[in-house]
Design an enzyme around this catalytic site. Structure first.
Site, PDB file in Angstrom:
ATOM      1  N   ARG A 116      44.260  31.566  56.546  1.00  0.00           N
ATOM      2  CA  ARG A 116      44.790  32.759  55.896  1.00  0.00           C
ATOM      3  C   ARG A 116      45.457  33.625  56.969  1.00  0.00           C
ATOM      4  NH1 ARG A 116      41.847  38.305  54.637  1.00  0.00           N
ATOM      5  NH2 ARG A 116      43.546  39.279  53.520  1.00  0.00           N
ATOM      6  N   ASN A 164      39.399  32.015  57.591  1.00  0.00           N
ATOM      7  CA  ASN A 164      39.909  33.380  57.478  1.00  0.00           C
ATOM      8  C   ASN A 164      39.362  34.160  58.676  1.00  0.00           C
ATOM      9  OD1 ASN A 164      40.572  35.976  56.816  1.00  0.00           O
ATOM     10  ND2 ASN A 164      39.622  35.954  54.788  1.00  0.00           N
ATOM     11  N   GLU A 207      40.518  33.007  46.555  1.00  0.00           N
ATOM     12  CA  GLU A 207      41.567  32.891  47.567  1.00  0.00           C
ATOM     13  C   GLU A 207      41.392  31.630  48.412  1.00  0.00           C
ATOM     14  OE1 GLU A 207      40.762  37.163  48.190  1.00  0.00           O
ATOM     15  OE2 GLU A 207      42.842  37.297  48.854  1.00  0.00           O
ATOM     16  N   ASP A 233      30.732  51.385  47.601  1.00  0.00           N
ATOM     17  CA  ASP A 233      30.334  50.297  46.710  1.00  0.00           C
ATOM     18  C   ASP A 233      30.166  50.808  45.277  1.00  0.00           C
ATOM     19  OD1 ASP A 233      28.720  48.289  45.300  1.00  0.00           O
ATOM     20  OD2 ASP A 233      28.567  47.351  47.270  1.00  0.00           O
ATOM     21  N   PHE A 234      30.852  50.159  44.350  1.00  0.00           N
ATOM     22  CA  PHE A 234      30.844  50.629  42.965  1.00  0.00           C
ATOM     23  C   PHE A 234      29.470  50.506  42.301  1.00  0.00           C
ATOM     24  CE2 PHE A 234      35.135  51.845  41.523  1.00  0.00           C
ATOM     25  CZ  PHE A 234      35.753  51.767  42.753  1.00  0.00           C
ATOM     26  N   HIS A 263      43.940  43.588  41.298  1.00  0.00           N
ATOM     27  CA  HIS A 263      42.980  43.036  42.262  1.00  0.00           C
ATOM     28  C   HIS A 263      42.193  44.223  42.802  1.00  0.00           C
ATOM     29  CE1 HIS A 263      41.758  40.268  45.655  1.00  0.00           C
ATOM     30  NE2 HIS A 263      41.424  41.460  46.117  1.00  0.00           N
ATOM     31  N   LEU A 264      40.989  44.430  42.234  1.00  0.00           N
ATOM     32  CA  LEU A 264      40.196  45.599  42.616  1.00  0.00           C
ATOM     33  C   LEU A 264      38.969  45.138  43.392  1.00  0.00           C
ATOM     34  CD1 LEU A 264      40.281  47.439  39.127  1.00  0.00           C
ATOM     35  CD2 LEU A 264      41.995  47.500  40.948  1.00  0.00           C
ATOM     36  N   HIS A 306      47.350  40.710  49.442  1.00  0.00           N
ATOM     37  CA  HIS A 306      46.561  39.995  48.419  1.00  0.00           C
ATOM     38  C   HIS A 306      47.444  39.026  47.631  1.00  0.00           C
ATOM     39  CE1 HIS A 306      43.846  43.822  48.134  1.00  0.00           C
ATOM     40  NE2 HIS A 306      43.246  42.935  48.914  1.00  0.00           N
ATOM     41  N   ASN A 316      37.200  45.706  47.645  1.00  0.00           N
ATOM     42  CA  ASN A 316      37.088  46.776  48.617  1.00  0.00           C
ATOM     43  C   ASN A 316      38.468  47.321  48.940  1.00  0.00           C
ATOM     44  OD1 ASN A 316      35.352  48.274  50.080  1.00  0.00           O
ATOM     45  ND2 ASN A 316      34.443  46.486  51.081  1.00  0.00           N
ATOM     46  N   GLY A 317      39.380  46.376  49.250  1.00  0.00           N
ATOM     47  CA  GLY A 317      40.808  46.688  49.267  1.00  0.00           C
ATOM     48  C   GLY A 317      41.291  46.433  47.841  1.00  0.00           C
ATOM     49  N   ARG A 367      39.841  53.298  51.721  1.00  0.00           N
ATOM     50  CA  ARG A 367      41.231  53.695  51.992  1.00  0.00           C
ATOM     51  C   ARG A 367      41.726  54.672  50.934  1.00  0.00           C
ATOM     52  NH1 ARG A 367      43.001  47.771  52.206  1.00  0.00           N
ATOM     53  NH2 ARG A 367      42.013  47.040  54.117  1.00  0.00           N
ATOM     54  N   GLY A 402      36.973  44.525  39.924  1.00  0.00           N
ATOM     55  CA  GLY A 402      37.670  44.093  38.712  1.00  0.00           C
ATOM     56  C   GLY A 402      36.860  43.110  37.889  1.00  0.00           C
ATOM     57  N   GLU A 403      36.124  42.227  38.566  1.00  0.00           N
ATOM     58  CA  GLU A 403      35.342  41.213  37.854  1.00  0.00           C
ATOM     59  C   GLU A 403      33.999  41.734  37.363  1.00  0.00           C
ATOM     60  OE1 GLU A 403      35.078  37.651  40.363  1.00  0.00           O
ATOM     61  OE2 GLU A 403      37.167  37.963  40.908  1.00  0.00           O
TER      62      GLU A 403
HETATM   63  P1  ADP Z   1      36.853  42.508  49.635  1.00  0.00           P
HETATM   64  O1  ADP Z   1      37.122  41.020  49.494  1.00  0.00           O
HETATM   65  O2  ADP Z   1      38.081  43.366  49.558  1.00  0.00           O
HETATM   66  O3  ADP Z   1      35.932  42.890  50.730  1.00  0.00           O
HETATM   67  P2  ADP Z   1      35.441  42.210  47.117  1.00  0.00           P
HETATM   68  O4  ADP Z   1      36.483  41.674  46.203  1.00  0.00           O
HETATM   69  O5  ADP Z   1      34.339  41.303  47.556  1.00  0.00           O
HETATM   70  O6  ADP Z   1      36.088  42.956  48.333  1.00  0.00           O
HETATM   71  O7  ADP Z   1      34.797  43.465  46.379  1.00  0.00           O
HETATM   72  C1  ADP Z   1      33.742  44.183  46.958  1.00  0.00           C
HETATM   73  C2  ADP Z   1      33.360  45.342  46.048  1.00  0.00           C
HETATM   74  O8  ADP Z   1      33.132  44.861  44.720  1.00  0.00           O
HETATM   75  C3  ADP Z   1      32.047  46.002  46.429  1.00  0.00           C
HETATM   76  O9  ADP Z   1      32.248  46.995  47.400  1.00  0.00           O
HETATM   77  C4  ADP Z   1      31.602  46.596  45.128  1.00  0.00           C
HETATM   78  O10 ADP Z   1      32.194  47.870  45.000  1.00  0.00           O
HETATM   79  C5  ADP Z   1      32.178  45.685  44.089  1.00  0.00           C
HETATM   80  N1  ADP Z   1      31.163  44.818  43.481  1.00  0.00           N
HETATM   81  C6  ADP Z   1      30.753  43.609  43.894  1.00  0.00           C
HETATM   82  N2  ADP Z   1      29.805  43.117  43.082  1.00  0.00           N
HETATM   83  C7  ADP Z   1      29.603  44.022  42.138  1.00  0.00           C
HETATM   84  C8  ADP Z   1      28.745  44.128  40.986  1.00  0.00           C
HETATM   85  N3  ADP Z   1      27.906  43.159  40.679  1.00  0.00           N
HETATM   86  N4  ADP Z   1      28.845  45.250  40.245  1.00  0.00           N
HETATM   87  C9  ADP Z   1      29.710  46.226  40.537  1.00  0.00           C
HETATM   88  N5  ADP Z   1      30.544  46.192  41.605  1.00  0.00           N
HETATM   89  C10 ADP Z   1      30.488  45.120  42.382  1.00  0.00           C
END
Ligand code: ADP
Length: 397
Positions: free
Chosen positions: A91, A7, A384, A283-284, A208-209, A180, A211-212, A241, A333-334
């Site tokens: 990718r 990627n 992915e 970052d959540f 799909h939650l 995605h 960063n994007g 975004r 999301g996870e």
């Molecule tokens: P991308 O692939 O789009 O860069 P990811 O799917 O890896 O993004 O998601 C990253 C985001 O997931 C982080 O910015 C954060 O907000 C959130 N995140 C990752 N791990 C955790 C966790 N353990 N608890 C809460 N949020 C998380």
């Protein structure tokens, strides 16, 4: 088969080396700051510590060479030689309307990917550089292109057309493409499998939650709508975004800030989303912490974020005239229980809920809704790289 999944970004290269028979990741890592001072590579073979090394990487060819060197290293490598790399899966961000599925890469395919460059000027050229770098070092290894946009090519025109003069679609291909796709495809499939059903019989909404972030409506196994558009800027509020907004805001802000429209787009891509709204973080984990400490802006940001996710789910339930499964995936999301819980409170009318106890689980496929719910809400971790590996094997075998 041993598949190298690549990627490539403009200055980075993420890789995973997967044994497709066992679907085990034999090694993975990341090359960063390619072409910039301080480039470094990380390498983590299965079951061993991660190695990190700062070393010059003037271009992607050097980065791929280093990855191969790591994979075949006498002490820490996972294979003996280059000959044990059977295929490479790349990718590719944008396949425009040319690619509705993954393809084996040849000169014609490379030309067609290049023709999509102006739709993804930051990503596609980097993806092509990655292909060329692999070609230079592994000329006889088959390579496959897996597109972020391909899965959404099944959308009907009513979902992908914007309400602008039709000629812009005809002349410039301005339309919704969605991204995605590899993840939406993988997650909707895994959700159906886990429930012991055929995806062809289901109406699934994938959130799909990461960063994007994007939502998709997958009906009878096909994407019929998705929230990202011509570019990944449209749709949900994301890490940095903005997601959906009134397009007039672009020129309004350009005039107020005395900057170009280009600069406003930069703000909408990089300084907006939950980062811009909260002023705290994209970052959540940081947002949840601030929320738990009583920070009002964090609360307002999370409320706004969840409200938008719920609105999209409602829209896609309408698009499919119903929904059987809502699947959460990717980093937020996870992992972020708060988001799933809050969004579900808007969705009781669909006949679903989220059990607070089950919702404490993370990072595994699990049903969160009560037994017998009309609509199943679940977590389905995305993968992915594995999806790209499977596509690669399907096409080169
Ligand atoms: P991308 O692939 O789009 O860069 P990811 O799917 O890896 O993004 O998601 C990253 C985001 O997931 C982080 O910015 C954060 O907000 C959130 N995140 C990752 N791990 C955790 C966790 N353990 N608890 C809460 N949020 C998380």
């Amino acid at each position: 088969m041993n598949v190298l999944v690549i990627n490539c970004g403009s200055s980075s290269l993420k890789y995973q080396f997967i044994n497709s028979d066992t679907e085990e990741v034999m090694a993975k890592g990341l090359c960063e700051r390619i072409g910039i001072d301080g480039s470094r590579i990380s390498y983590q073979p299965k079951g061993a510590d991660k190695e990190e090394l700062e070393t010059p990487m003037p271009d992607h060819t050097k980065a791929v060479a280093l990855v191969i060197e790591k994979l075949t290293n006498k002490e820490t490598g996972v294979v003996k030689s280059l000959e044990e790399i059977d295929a490479v899966g790349h990718r590719i961000v944008h396949g425009g309307e040319k690619f509705a599925t993954s393809v084996v890469i040849n000169d014609e395919v490379m030309k067609a990917i290049e023709e999509c460059n102006d739709l993804a000027p930051l990503h596609n050229p980097a993806n092509l550089i990655g292909i060329n770098a692999c070609k230079a070092l592994m000329p006889n290894v088959p390579m496959v292109a897996v597109f972020d946009t391909a899965f959404h090519q099944t959308m009907p025109s009513k979902a992908y057309l914007y309400g602008i003069p039709y000629e812009y679609y005809e002349k410039y291909k301005v339309r919704r493409y969605g991204f995605h796709g590899t993840s939406h495809d993988f997650v909707s499939n895994e959700a159906a499998k886990f429930l012991g059903k055929d995806r062809k019989d289901l109406k699934i909404i994938v959130c799909h939650l990461g960063n994007g972030a994007s939502v998709s409506a997958v009906m009878n196994g096909k994407s019929v709508d998705t929230s990202m558009g011509l570019t990944p800027l449209e749709g949900l509020i994301m890490g940095t975004r903005s997601g959906d907004l009134d397009p007039a805001i672009v020129t309004f802000l350009a005039s107020k800030l005395n900057v170009s429209a280009e600069e406003v787009l930069n703000i909408l891509n990089k300084k907006s989303g939950v980062q811009g709204l909260s002023g705290i973080s994209s970052d959540f984990r940081d947002l949840e912490k601030a929320f738990n400490e009583g920070n009002e802006r964090a609360k307002e940001t999370l409320e706004t974020y969840c409200y938008h996710v719920a609105k999209y789910i409602g829209a896609y339930a309408a698009a499919m005239n119903g929904v059987d499964v809502i699947a959460y995936t990717a980093g937020v999301g996870e992992n972020t229980a708060f988001v799933r819980q809050r969004v579900s409170e808007y969705l009781t009318y669909l006949g679903t809920d989220v059990d607070p106890e089950k919702n404490k689980l993370r990072g595994e496929t699990v049903v969160l809704s009560s037994p017998g719910s009309k609509c199943v809400t679940m977590i389905v971790p995305t993968n992915e790289e594995l999806a790209i590996c499977r596509e690669t094997v399907r096409l080169v075998k």
